[in-house]
Design an enzyme around this catalytic site. Structure first.
Site, PDB file in Angstrom:
ATOM      1  N   LYS A 211       9.494  12.728   3.943  1.00 11.60           N
ATOM      2  CA  LYS A 211       9.666  12.001   5.203  1.00 11.60           C
ATOM      3  C   LYS A 211       8.409  11.192   5.549  1.00 11.60           C
ATOM      4  O   LYS A 211       8.474  10.025   5.941  1.00 11.60           O
ATOM      5  CB  LYS A 211       9.970  13.019   6.316  1.00 11.60           C
ATOM      6  CG  LYS A 211       9.855  12.516   7.696  1.00 11.60           C
ATOM      7  CD  LYS A 211      11.006  11.626   8.059  1.00 11.60           C
ATOM      8  CE  LYS A 211      10.733  10.883   9.341  1.00 11.60           C
ATOM      9  NZ  LYS A 211      11.895  10.257   9.881  1.00 11.60           N
ATOM     10  N   CYS A 265       7.177   7.048  15.086  1.00 13.74           N
ATOM     11  CA  CYS A 265       7.316   7.547  13.712  1.00 13.74           C
ATOM     12  C   CYS A 265       6.336   6.847  12.779  1.00 13.74           C
ATOM     13  O   CYS A 265       5.422   7.470  12.254  1.00 13.74           O
ATOM     14  CB  CYS A 265       8.732   7.303  13.211  1.00 13.74           C
ATOM     15  SG  CYS A 265       9.958   7.945  14.339  1.00 13.74           S
TER      16      CYS A 265
HETATM   17  N1  SAJ Z   1       8.102  -3.764  12.132  1.00 16.05           N
HETATM   18  C1  SAJ Z   1       7.411  -4.911  11.800  1.00 16.05           C
HETATM   19  N2  SAJ Z   1       7.833  -5.650  10.735  1.00 16.05           N
HETATM   20  C2  SAJ Z   1       8.929  -5.289   9.996  1.00 16.05           C
HETATM   21  C3  SAJ Z   1       9.618  -4.110  10.327  1.00 16.05           C
HETATM   22  C4  SAJ Z   1       9.186  -3.356  11.409  1.00 16.05           C
HETATM   23  O1  SAJ Z   1       6.419  -5.284  12.446  1.00 16.05           O
HETATM   24  O2  SAJ Z   1       9.261  -6.022   9.065  1.00 16.05           O
HETATM   25  C5  SAJ Z   1       7.644  -2.956  13.278  1.00 16.05           C
HETATM   26  C6  SAJ Z   1       8.673  -2.829  14.399  1.00 16.05           C
HETATM   27  O3  SAJ Z   1       8.640  -3.938  15.258  1.00 16.05           O
HETATM   28  C7  SAJ Z   1       8.235  -1.550  15.058  1.00 16.05           C
HETATM   29  C8  SAJ Z   1       7.708  -0.715  13.888  1.00 16.05           C
HETATM   30  O4  SAJ Z   1       7.446  -1.629  12.840  1.00 16.05           O
HETATM   31  O5  SAJ Z   1       7.169  -1.786  15.965  1.00 16.05           O
HETATM   32  C9  SAJ Z   1       8.655   0.350  13.398  1.00 16.05           C
HETATM   33  O6  SAJ Z   1       9.985  -0.159  13.356  1.00 16.05           O
HETATM   34  P1  SAJ Z   1      10.998   0.161  12.173  1.00 16.05           P
HETATM   35  O7  SAJ Z   1      12.266  -0.548  12.470  1.00 16.05           O
HETATM   36  O8  SAJ Z   1      10.374  -0.128  10.868  1.00 16.05           O
HETATM   37  O9  SAJ Z   1      11.143   1.730  12.206  1.00 16.05           O
HETATM   38  P2  SAJ Z   1      11.474   2.846  13.317  1.00 16.05           P
HETATM   39  O10 SAJ Z   1      10.183   3.425  13.788  1.00 16.05           O
HETATM   40  O11 SAJ Z   1      12.427   2.372  14.336  1.00 16.05           O
HETATM   41  O12 SAJ Z   1      12.247   3.899  12.384  1.00 16.05           O
HETATM   42  C10 SAJ Z   1      11.595   4.393  11.223  1.00 16.05           C
HETATM   43  C11 SAJ Z   1      12.567   4.297  10.036  1.00 16.05           C
HETATM   44  N3  SAJ Z   1      11.857   4.586   8.787  1.00 16.05           N
HETATM   45  C12 SAJ Z   1      11.918   3.752   7.729  1.00 16.05           C
HETATM   46  O13 SAJ Z   1      12.530   2.700   7.749  1.00 16.05           O
HETATM   47  C13 SAJ Z   1      11.186   4.188   6.498  1.00 16.05           C
HETATM   48  C14 SAJ Z   1      13.714   5.276  10.238  1.00 16.05           C
HETATM   49  O14 SAJ Z   1      14.565   5.300   9.097  1.00 16.05           O
HETATM   50  C15 SAJ Z   1      13.164   6.693  10.495  1.00 16.05           C
HETATM   51  O15 SAJ Z   1      14.214   7.627  10.715  1.00 16.05           O
HETATM   52  C16 SAJ Z   1      12.319   6.624  11.755  1.00 16.05           C
HETATM   53  O16 SAJ Z   1      11.213   5.742  11.481  1.00 16.05           O
HETATM   54  C17 SAJ Z   1      11.813   8.021  12.071  1.00 16.05           C
HETATM   55  O17 SAJ Z   1      12.371   8.627  13.004  1.00 16.05           O
HETATM   56  O18 SAJ Z   1      10.932   8.520  11.367  1.00 16.05           O
END
Ligand code: SAJ
Length: 414
Positions: A211, A265
């Site tokens: 994870k 996360c």
């Molecule tokens: N972000 C960027 N650029 C991107 C993608 C995301 O700047 O290209 C930023 C988002 O704006 C945000 C942060 O990253 O601030 C996190 O967003 P996210 O959509 O990547 O992830 P979370 O935190 O909503 O969910 C993640 C997911 N993990 C992965 O994709 C590996 C989700 O599957 C997990 O279940 C979740 O963390 C968790 O609960 O751990």
């Protein structure tokens, strides 16, 4: 619910409530437990105390059928799923207080034979420790030397993406990490009641680390995009065009830059890997540092652009941690707005956040910050700052921005 519930879910937040609801919708009798009496009351009325698409209809249905009820104390159940926060301390180590509190509440209710699953993100070893807390409280359930304990512990991390939880909770593959093979087998049977993805069996420590590795993988890749955006700014290249072009390569898929990385996360989990092996986790630490530095970069950019106005009016589009959710936890956009309000006391900051009805308390108390509708804020502003790529902003007519100074951290209008 008169009979012993099949499952008790401890912690009815973004993960616990969808899990409780989906278990109930697939035939389990579920009791959900939460320390927040408002959440308990809302859920028992069939309502969801936060924004998550399609969750409320499932909760309303299973509450009405009597398959899900919420309460504030932990009952006896055949299986427990612990979905409580695991934040980090000031020294970036896990704060296991919520897991310990859940263990303390579960221990007295056990008869022997129960399954206890930790879903919270955990540093390697926390599930075993949770088992130790419980068995220390209940030595009567501890196996004689060489014999199995009569309670079964497993770690089954959630992997759902906020905003898509109700789809992903069913479709995603799941890692099932048993402290013992029997615990893994029992946990597999429970998740098989609703999960259509593959159920991948391993031990608890590998599951915990998997994870963390998944979220660190994403963090490192976002850091790459954020670093590129700061380099491109220096050498005057459009990073969005650059990434679009580079991603035409069949083996390149660069993620999107933004104002920083938020949420509870991705901005947290890599630190548990760093804490587990500080001298070896070089890239993972650096990625965290790059992403954490991005709000400073954005703040400097806004201040430089706003400098030509004596009392600038700044529209800040979005304070959620990402698009189309109401979650403000660890939000870099919110941090940027807070710091802007402190650094520019004479500026007027018009916050637009379509997913909330009132400003959070730490912004509400500031005289120069108000919550506004998109069109009004943009109309009044000298400087428009895009901090989140909410649908509502993407649907805006870009002509409204023609006369404005624009800082677009999500590249919507560039
Ligand atoms: N972000 C960027 N650029 C991107 C993608 C995301 O700047 O290209 C930023 C988002 O704006 C945000 C942060 O990253 O601030 C996190 O967003 P996210 O959509 O990547 O992830 P979370 O935190 O909503 O969910 C993640 C997911 N993990 C992965 O994709 C590996 C989700 O599957 C997990 O279940 C979740 O963390 C968790 O609960 O751990």
């Amino acid at each position: 619910m008169e009979t012993t519930p099949d499952v008790c879910v401890v912690g009815l937040g973004y993960i616990g409530l969808p899990t409780a609801a989906i278990l109930a919708a697939n035939g389990s009798n579920v009791i959900g437990v939460d320390v927040n009496p408002h959440h308990v009351a809302e859920i028992n009325a069939g309502r969801v105390p936060f924004v998550e698409p399609d969750l409320e209809s499932v909760v309303a249905g299973v509450v009405a059928q009597g398959r899900l009820a919420a309460q504030s104390s932990v009952p006896h159940a055949d299986a427990y799923i612990v979905a409580v926060p695991t934040p980090f301390t000031e020294t970036y180590e896990v704060d296991d207080a919520y897991v310990r509190a859940a263990a303390d509440a579960i221990a007295p209710m056990l008869n022997g034979g129960e399954l206890i699953i930790l879903e919270s993100t955990s540093p390697p070893g926390l599930t075993e420790q949770m088992g130790e807390f419980i068995l220390n409280a209940r030595p009567d359930l501890t196996g004689a030397p060489g014999r199995a304990n009569s309670v079964h512990f497993a770690h089954c991390p959630e992997r759902v993406l906020p905003g898509r939880i109700m789809v992903e909770i069913v479709q995603n593959d799941r890692i099932i990490g048993g402290v013992t093979p029997e615990a893994a087998e029992r946990a597999r049977a429970l998740y098989a009641t609703f999960c259509r993805g593959e159920l991948l069996i391993t031990d608890a420590r590998t599951s915990e680390m998997a994870k963390l590795a998944e979220n660190s993988y994403r963090d490192v890749n976002i850091a790459f995009a954020n670093e590129l955006s700061m380099i491109c700014d220096r050498i005057d290249i459009d990073v969005w065009e650059l990434i679009r072009l580079a991603n035409h390569h069949p083996r390149v898929n660069i993620l999107q830059p933004g104002p920083g990385v938020g949420g509870h996360c991705i901005a947290v989990d890599p630190w548990f890997i760093v804490a587990a092996a500080p001298d070896r986790a070089k890239l993972i630490r650096l990625a965290r540092e790059v992403n954490d530095s991005k709000p400073d970069f954005v703040l400097e950019k806004i201040m430089a652009r706003a400098a030509k106005f004596r009392d600038p009016v700044i529209a800040a589009l979005g304070i959620a941690f990402k698009a189309d959710i109401d979650d403000l936890r660890e939000s870099p956009s919110k941090t940027i707005v807070e710091r802007l309000a402190s650094e520019l006391p004479h500026a007027s900051i018009l916050v637009v956040e379509p997913n909330i009805d009132a400003l959070p308390s730490d912004l509400a108390g500031r005289a120069n910050v108000t919550l506004r509708e998109t069109a009004d804020a943009v109309d009044e502003a000298d400087v428009v700052v895009v901090l989140v790529d909410h649908q509502q902003f993407k649907a805006m007519d870009p002509r409204a921005l023609q006369e404005k100074v624009l800082v677009d951290t999500k590249g919507i209008f560039l």
